[in-house]
Design a protein around this motif. Structure first.
Motif, PDB file in Angstrom:
ATOM      1  N   HIS A 255      22.699 -62.084  18.952  1.00  0.00           N
ATOM      2  CA  HIS A 255      21.691 -61.352  18.186  1.00  0.00           C
ATOM      3  C   HIS A 255      22.042 -59.864  18.162  1.00  0.00           C
ATOM      4  CE1 HIS A 255      17.099 -60.293  17.833  1.00  0.00           C
ATOM      5  NE2 HIS A 255      17.795 -59.920  16.771  1.00  0.00           N
TER       6      HIS A 255
ATOM      7  N   HIS B 243      23.076 -58.462  21.879  1.00  0.00           N
ATOM      8  CA  HIS B 243      22.806 -59.222  23.096  1.00  0.00           C
ATOM      9  C   HIS B 243      22.832 -60.709  22.765  1.00  0.00           C
ATOM     10  CE1 HIS B 243      18.875 -58.799  21.138  1.00  0.00           C
ATOM     11  NE2 HIS B 243      18.607 -59.996  21.651  1.00  0.00           N
TER      12      HIS B 243
ATOM     13  N   ASP C  32      20.678 -64.353  23.400  1.00  0.00           N
ATOM     14  CA  ASP C  32      19.425 -64.923  23.867  1.00  0.00           C
ATOM     15  C   ASP C  32      19.696 -66.316  24.398  1.00  0.00           C
ATOM     16  OD1 ASP C  32      17.363 -62.886  23.245  1.00  0.00           O
ATOM     17  OD2 ASP C  32      18.167 -63.111  21.218  1.00  0.00           O
TER      18      ASP C  32
HETATM   19 MN    MN Z   1      17.085 -61.319  20.792  1.00  0.00          MN
END
Ligand code: MN
Length: 245
Positions: free
Chosen positions: A35, A41, A43
Motif C-alpha cells: 500500500h 507499507h 498491510d
Molecule cells: Mn494500509
C-alpha cells in the motif's frame, strides 16, 4: 462494535473499498497488501472472528529471521477486503495504490484467543510468497506516547528461510501480476468512478497521468531513503569493525 473504527474512517460513496460487514464464518486465510499511501507499507491481515485482524508493517514481512519487522496493529478490516486492489482516491483515508501482494492460508500454532491475549501469536503461513513459521510478538516497552499497538513480525528458523530477503524484488500482485506502477495507471480501475465525483474538472486521462506521476515521485523518494539507510548501515558496520580491531 466490530468494524466500527473501519467505518468511522471512511466514506463509502467516495472510496472503492468494501463496506464494513462482519462475516458469520471464518476461514483461516491471510492477505498481505502493498500500500503506497503517504508512506509505502505492507498491510498484514489474518482472517479470524469474521474480520481481518490487521497490522501495518512499514518495511514489509521478511523471510530472513534476522529482520524483526515493526508491525503496528490497526483497525480490523472486513473479510471482503481480501481481494481489494486498486486506487483509493485522493482526499480519502489511506489514499494511494493498493496491491494484493500475497495470499494464502494460515495455521495457528496454539489457541488463537490465548496467544493474542498474551501478545505472542505463533502461526504457519502457506502463501504464494510467504511460507513457514512466524511469530507476531507484542512489544512490552511502552515509550511515552506509544499506543501499545506495536508488535514485531519475525520469521522462525525453518526450511522456508531466505537470508537477505529483499522484498522489493517481489513487486507484483499475486492476483493480477501487475506492479504497483501498473495498478497506479490502470484505466480499467473501478475507482475512477468514485474519483470523478470528487474532482469533476479532470478527465480520466489526466487523472491516470497524475496517479502515475505521483507513483514515480514516491518511488524515487523511497529509493533515496533505502540507499541512505544502506549507507548508514554500512557506516555502522564499519564503526563496529573498527572497534573490534
Ligand atoms: Mn494500509
Amino acid at each position: 462494535m466490530a468494524l466500527e473504527e473501519y467505518k468511522r474512517k471512511r466514506q463509502f460513496e467516495h472510496t472503492p473499498e468494501p463496506p464494513p460487514k462482519v462475516e458469520k464464518e471464518s476461514r483461516h486465510r491471510f492477505v498481505v497488501q502493498r500500500h503506497r499511501a503517504s508512506h509505502l507499507h505492507y498491510d498484514f491481515r489474518l482472517e479470524m472472528e469474521g474480520v481481518l485482524k490487521s497490522w501495518a508493517v512499514p518495511k514489509g514481512p521478511s523471510l530472513d529471521p534476522a529482520d524483526k519487522r515493526l508491525a503496528m496493529q490497526v483497525e480490523d478490516h472486513p473479510v471482503s477486503y481480501f481481494d481489494f486492489e486498486g486506487i483509493i482516491p485522493e482526499g480519502n483515508y489511506g489514499a494511494g495504490t493498493v496491491m494484493v501482494w500475497d495470499t494464502g492460508t494460515w495455521e495457528p500454532l496454539g489457541d488463537v484467543a490465548e496467544m493474542l491475549k498474551k501478545g505472542d501469536l505463533k502461526f504457519q503461513l502457506n502463501g504464494k510468497k510467504l511460507k513457514g513459521g512466524f511469530v507476531l510478538a507484542k512489544m512490552r516497552s511502552r515509550r511515552p506516547g506509544s499506543k501499545g499497538t506495536e508488535w514485531l513480525l519475525i520469521k522462525h528458523r525453518d526450511e522456508a528461510v531466505v537470508e537477505g530477503y529483499d522484498i522489493d524484488k517481489y513487486d507484483y500482485s499475486v492476483l493480477t501480476k501487475r506492479s504497483l506502477k501498473q495498478i497506479a495507471g490502470d484505466e480499467g480501475s473501478a475507482e475512477w468512478e468514485s474519483n470523478r465525483k470528487a474532482s469533476p474538472g479532470k478527465t480520466k486521462k489526466d487523472w491516470l497521468a497524475d496517479s502515475v506521476a505521483k507513483h514515480d515521485r514516491a518511488e524515487a523518494g523511497e529509493r533515496k531513503t533505502k540507499a541512505a539507510s544502506g549507507v548508514k548501515a554500512a557506516a555502522r558496520h564499519g564503526a563496529q569493525a573498527a572497534v573490534a580491531r
